[in-house]
Motif scaffolding. Structure first.
Motif, PDB file in Angstrom:
ATOM      1  N   ASN A   1       1.831   5.591  -1.241  1.00  0.00           N
ATOM      2  CA  ASN A   1       1.532   6.916  -1.766  1.00  0.00           C
ATOM      3  C   ASN A   1       2.465   7.127  -2.954  1.00  0.00           C
ATOM      4  O   ASN A   1       3.665   6.864  -2.850  1.00  0.00           O
ATOM      5  CB  ASN A   1       1.772   7.999  -0.715  1.00  0.00           C
ATOM      6  CG  ASN A   1       0.889   7.812   0.510  1.00  0.00           C
ATOM      7  OD1 ASN A   1      -0.231   7.333   0.409  1.00  0.00           O
ATOM      8  ND2 ASN A   1       1.391   8.198   1.667  1.00  0.00           N
TER       9      ASN A   1
ATOM     10  N   LEU B   1       0.872  -1.168   0.000  1.00  0.00           N
ATOM     11  CA  LEU B   1       0.000   0.000   0.000  1.00  0.00           C
ATOM     12  C   LEU B   1       0.907   1.215   0.000  1.00  0.00           C
ATOM     13  O   LEU B   1       1.796   1.328   0.865  1.00  0.00           O
ATOM     14  CB  LEU B   1      -0.903  -0.014   1.222  1.00  0.00           C
ATOM     15  CG  LEU B   1      -2.150   0.862   1.188  1.00  0.00           C
ATOM     16  CD1 LEU B   1      -3.088   0.403   0.079  1.00  0.00           C
ATOM     17  CD2 LEU B   1      -2.863   0.815   2.534  1.00  0.00           C
TER      18      LEU B   1
ATOM     19  N   ARG C   1      -0.970  10.356  -5.715  1.00  0.00           N
ATOM     20  CA  ARG C   1      -1.984   9.346  -5.388  1.00  0.00           C
ATOM     21  C   ARG C   1      -1.770   8.928  -3.946  1.00  0.00           C
ATOM     22  O   ARG C   1      -0.628   8.814  -3.485  1.00  0.00           O
ATOM     23  CB  ARG C   1      -1.861   8.108  -6.299  1.00  0.00           C
ATOM     24  CG  ARG C   1      -2.119   8.373  -7.778  1.00  0.00           C
ATOM     25  CD  ARG C   1      -3.601   8.580  -8.077  1.00  0.00           C
ATOM     26  NE  ARG C   1      -4.427   7.444  -7.739  1.00  0.00           N
ATOM     27  CZ  ARG C   1      -4.601   6.370  -8.511  1.00  0.00           C
ATOM     28  NH1 ARG C   1      -3.939   6.268  -9.662  1.00  0.00           N
ATOM     29  NH2 ARG C   1      -5.405   5.396  -8.137  1.00  0.00           N
ATOM     30  N   HIS C   2      -2.869   8.687  -3.238  1.00  0.00           N
ATOM     31  CA  HIS C   2      -2.768   8.377  -1.811  1.00  0.00           C
ATOM     32  C   HIS C   2      -3.316   6.986  -1.523  1.00  0.00           C
ATOM     33  O   HIS C   2      -4.441   6.656  -1.899  1.00  0.00           O
ATOM     34  CB  HIS C   2      -3.538   9.425  -0.996  1.00  0.00           C
ATOM     35  CG  HIS C   2      -3.367   9.289   0.483  1.00  0.00           C
ATOM     36  ND1 HIS C   2      -2.186   9.588   1.145  1.00  0.00           N
ATOM     37  CD2 HIS C   2      -4.243   8.859   1.442  1.00  0.00           C
ATOM     38  CE1 HIS C   2      -2.340   9.365   2.446  1.00  0.00           C
ATOM     39  NE2 HIS C   2      -3.568   8.924   2.649  1.00  0.00           N
ATOM     40  N   GLN C   3      -2.504   6.167  -0.857  1.00  0.00           N
ATOM     41  CA  GLN C   3      -2.901   4.858  -0.357  1.00  0.00           C
ATOM     42  C   GLN C   3      -3.557   3.981  -1.422  1.00  0.00           C
ATOM     43  O   GLN C   3      -4.747   3.656  -1.355  1.00  0.00           O
ATOM     44  CB  GLN C   3      -3.820   5.019   0.856  1.00  0.00           C
ATOM     45  CG  GLN C   3      -3.122   5.621   2.069  1.00  0.00           C
ATOM     46  CD  GLN C   3      -2.015   4.726   2.637  1.00  0.00           C
ATOM     47  OE1 GLN C   3      -2.284   3.891   3.484  1.00  0.00           O
ATOM     48  NE2 GLN C   3      -0.774   4.903   2.172  1.00  0.00           N
ATOM     49  N   ILE C   4      -2.757   3.576  -2.389  1.00  0.00           N
ATOM     50  CA  ILE C   4      -3.222   2.659  -3.425  1.00  0.00           C
ATOM     51  C   ILE C   4      -2.359   1.407  -3.388  1.00  0.00           C
ATOM     52  O   ILE C   4      -1.173   1.462  -3.033  1.00  0.00           O
ATOM     53  CB  ILE C   4      -3.181   3.296  -4.824  1.00  0.00           C
ATOM     54  CG1 ILE C   4      -1.731   3.590  -5.254  1.00  0.00           C
ATOM     55  CG2 ILE C   4      -4.035   4.549  -4.876  1.00  0.00           C
ATOM     56  CD1 ILE C   4      -1.603   3.959  -6.706  1.00  0.00           C
ATOM     57  N   PRO C   5      -2.918   0.237  -3.743  1.00  0.00           N
ATOM     58  CA  PRO C   5      -2.111  -0.987  -3.779  1.00  0.00           C
ATOM     59  C   PRO C   5      -1.300  -1.061  -5.068  1.00  0.00           C
ATOM     60  O   PRO C   5      -1.804  -0.740  -6.144  1.00  0.00           O
ATOM     61  CB  PRO C   5      -3.163  -2.094  -3.718  1.00  0.00           C
ATOM     62  CG  PRO C   5      -4.391  -1.485  -4.318  1.00  0.00           C
ATOM     63  CD  PRO C   5      -4.349  -0.019  -3.979  1.00  0.00           C
ATOM     64  N   VAL C   6      -0.044  -1.476  -4.946  1.00  0.00           N
ATOM     65  CA  VAL C   6       0.824  -1.663  -6.106  1.00  0.00           C
ATOM     66  C   VAL C   6       1.475  -3.032  -5.993  1.00  0.00           C
ATOM     67  O   VAL C   6       2.065  -3.372  -4.959  1.00  0.00           O
ATOM     68  CB  VAL C   6       1.908  -0.568  -6.187  1.00  0.00           C
ATOM     69  CG1 VAL C   6       2.891  -0.859  -7.324  1.00  0.00           C
ATOM     70  CG2 VAL C   6       1.272   0.807  -6.375  1.00  0.00           C
TER      71      VAL C   6
END
Length: 204
Positions: free
Chosen positions: A157, A155, A171-176
């Protein structure tokens, strides 16, 4: 972990404290012909899984932030199978299986791997967590055990540079996914996501 301080749950191991928040001197650098997010005074150990991790203190003192997860303690729990409540092992010494509480319904299909950023919860603290944590009271929980788990994502930023060359969050708190090396170079990781294997529901 929750949006308001519960009255019964002890201060969970993975919860952050305000005094543990640190300034992040972020910058971009060129490595192997590609731009990579870094700290101006970065240390090699601040990268793991090919991504830069958020800095934070480790004192566990001061004003607790019930709605925030401590990055390093969350990662430690995920990698070592530690309980998110007490910080001790969540592995059952008799069976070798790990106790986990999931906040999303599994639609009855425990055969499929399941990704989560929530650390395990040892058997001794499952009942306490279910009773005292408002988030678990709002969302129907599923208590299960797993035989194994694998890190699959983080997770994060995401950051970029503005017209003046300043580092800005985009972008804030996205899964990669851990295989997405391009995005990982722009990312600051805050939580480790693992894939749970061989889920079995806990009865009763």
């Amino acid at each position: 972990m929750t949006s308001a301080a519960p009255t019964q749950l002890r201060k969970p191991y993975v919860t952050s404290y305000a005094e543990e928040n640190l300034d992040l001197p972020l910058a971009f650098e060129w490595v192997d012909g590609m731009s990579r997010l870094t700290y101006r005074d970065a240390l090699p150990l601040e990268w793991m899984f090919g991504v830069l991790w958020a800095r934070c203190g480790t004192a566990r003192e001061g004003r607790i932030q019930w709605n925030l997860v401590h990055t390093l303690r969350q990662r430690r729990c995920m990698m070592q199978g530690l309980c998110r409540v007490c910080g001790k092992s969540a592995i059952d010494p008799d069976t070798g299986r790990i106790s986990w509480i999931l906040t999303s319904a599994l639609a009855g299909d425990f055969r499929s791997p399941w990704p989560t950023a929530h650390p395990p919860t040892c058997k001794a603290h499952v009942a306490e967590a279910l009773t005292a944590c408002p988030k678990l009271r709002r969302e129907p929980p599923v208590v299960c055990t797993v035989s194994d788990y694998t890190p699959v994502a983080v997770l994060v930023n995401l950051y970029g540079a503005d017209d003046g060359g300043r580092v800005v969050e985009i972008r804030h708190q996205i899964p990669v996914n851990l295989n997405d090396r391009h995005l990982l170079k722009q990312a600051l990781a805050t939580q480790l996501i693992v894939r749970l294997e061989d889920l079995q529901p806990v009865q009763g």
